[in-house]
Enzyme design. Structure first.
Site, PDB file in Angstrom:
ATOM      1  N   ASP A 172       0.830  -1.206   0.000  1.00 20.55           N
ATOM      2  CA  ASP A 172       0.000   0.000   0.000  1.00 20.55           C
ATOM      3  C   ASP A 172       0.866   1.258   0.000  1.00 20.55           C
ATOM      4  O   ASP A 172       0.346   2.370  -0.106  1.00 20.55           O
ATOM      5  CB  ASP A 172      -1.000  -0.001   1.158  1.00 20.55           C
TER       6      ASP A 172
ATOM      7  N   LYS B 118      -1.200  -9.498   2.883  1.00 17.45           N
ATOM      8  CA  LYS B 118      -0.505  -9.018   4.082  1.00 17.45           C
ATOM      9  C   LYS B 118      -1.399  -8.047   4.819  1.00 17.45           C
ATOM     10  O   LYS B 118      -2.071  -7.220   4.191  1.00 17.45           O
ATOM     11  CB  LYS B 118       0.818  -8.340   3.732  1.00 17.45           C
TER      12      LYS B 118
ATOM     13  N   GLU C  30       8.970  -4.164  10.935  1.00 14.18           N
ATOM     14  CA  GLU C  30       9.384  -2.865  10.402  1.00 14.18           C
ATOM     15  C   GLU C  30       9.851  -1.922  11.501  1.00 14.18           C
ATOM     16  O   GLU C  30       9.169  -1.738  12.513  1.00 14.18           O
ATOM     17  CB  GLU C  30       8.250  -2.205   9.613  1.00 14.18           C
TER      18      GLU C  30
END
Length: 273
Positions: free
Chosen positions: A49, A118, A187
């Protein structure tokens, strides 16, 4: 049988068994032509995204829609033939309920023919991960810094830089793994924490600003190619294509203005009778 049809595309189970093995190589792609290039060297492609930032100039990923993800997912599937293609579930398409998540994931899988989806979120999304996994939808998790939560986080800052804050992130990883995720993106998490999580869970971790100890790595393609005006700390630029592209465009503009382009070799003569 054609050469292309003889090539076997990687699947979620193929990545799952790479735990503690050869590191998984993953990059983003949003277009057929870049997907074809990435496909030659990567185990998996994420239709992220982040296309909201890279393609559309949004400040965050929040405005990205399911339709946008499906459109670019189809393009990447057409451009690739070997890598596992994972499509992000955008903000608002799965958080409402596990049933909403299932309907959104089914659309993504059916319309793009990708191999997995995801979604962001830790323990709070474990029930949803299990619900999707039990119904034949491979799920890649995403913990640590979760960009879709920018409005509650306040800024894109690294997570777990104080040991006192490790427990919730560790719990997120454990919950998602036990719920059935075949891999987890970590992340912007402190390196020692990312290393500890990688060592403590049974599924592969894919780092982005995390640790070299993760079972794989992912970057945004445009960041590592030097096409993004700003890049996070965790990006290593493997190219500097921005200036090269601008130089090519400037050369084209000069040639058009001077009538040096098109030349005789670029135009069509009359047919000889």
């Amino acid at each position: 049988m054609s050469v292309q049809s003889a090539i076997r595309r990687k699947t979620a189970p193929d990545l799952r068994i790479r735990k503690n093995g050869e590191p998984i190589v993953m990059l983003t792609s949003y277009h057929a032509h870049t997907a074809a290039l990435v496909d030659r060297h990567c185990d998996a492609i994420l239709v992220g995204d982040s296309l909201g930032n890279v393609m559309h100039g949004f400040e965050t990923t929040v405005p990205v829609t399911l339709e946008m993800m499906i459109l670019q997912g189809c393009a990447v599937m057409r451009g690739s033939s070997q890598a596992l293609v994972v499509v992000d579930m955008p903000f608002g398409s799965y958080e409402g309920s596990k049933e909403q998540a299932f309907q959104s994931a089914v659309r993504i899988m059916k319309e793009t023919l990708c191999g997995a989806v995801k979604l962001e979120g830790g323990a709070r999304m474990a029930e949803t991960v299990a619900f999707l996994s039990e119904r034949g939808i491979p799920v890649m998790g995403h913990i640590g810094l979760t960009p879709q939560s920018i409005n509650t986080l306040g800024s894109f800052r690294a997570q777990g830089r104080e040991e006192a804050n490790w427990a919730p992130i560790e719990n997120d990883a454990r919950a998602i793994a036990e719920a059935g995720a075949f891999s987890i993106v970590i992340e912007a998490v402190a390196e020692p924490l990312a290393r500890k999580i990688t060592q403590s869970i049974a599924v592969p971790t894919i780092g982005i600003g995390a640790s070299a100890a993760c079972d794989g790595q992912i970057l945004v393609l445009e960041d590592m190619l030097g096409l993004s005006p700003r890049s996070p700390k965790f990006v290593r630029r493997y190219g500097n294509l921005g200036p090269a592209i601008e130089e090519a465009i400037a050369g084209y503009a000069r040639d058009v203005k001077s009538r040096a382009f098109p030349g005789p070799e670029h135009v069509y003569d009359m047919k000889k009778s």
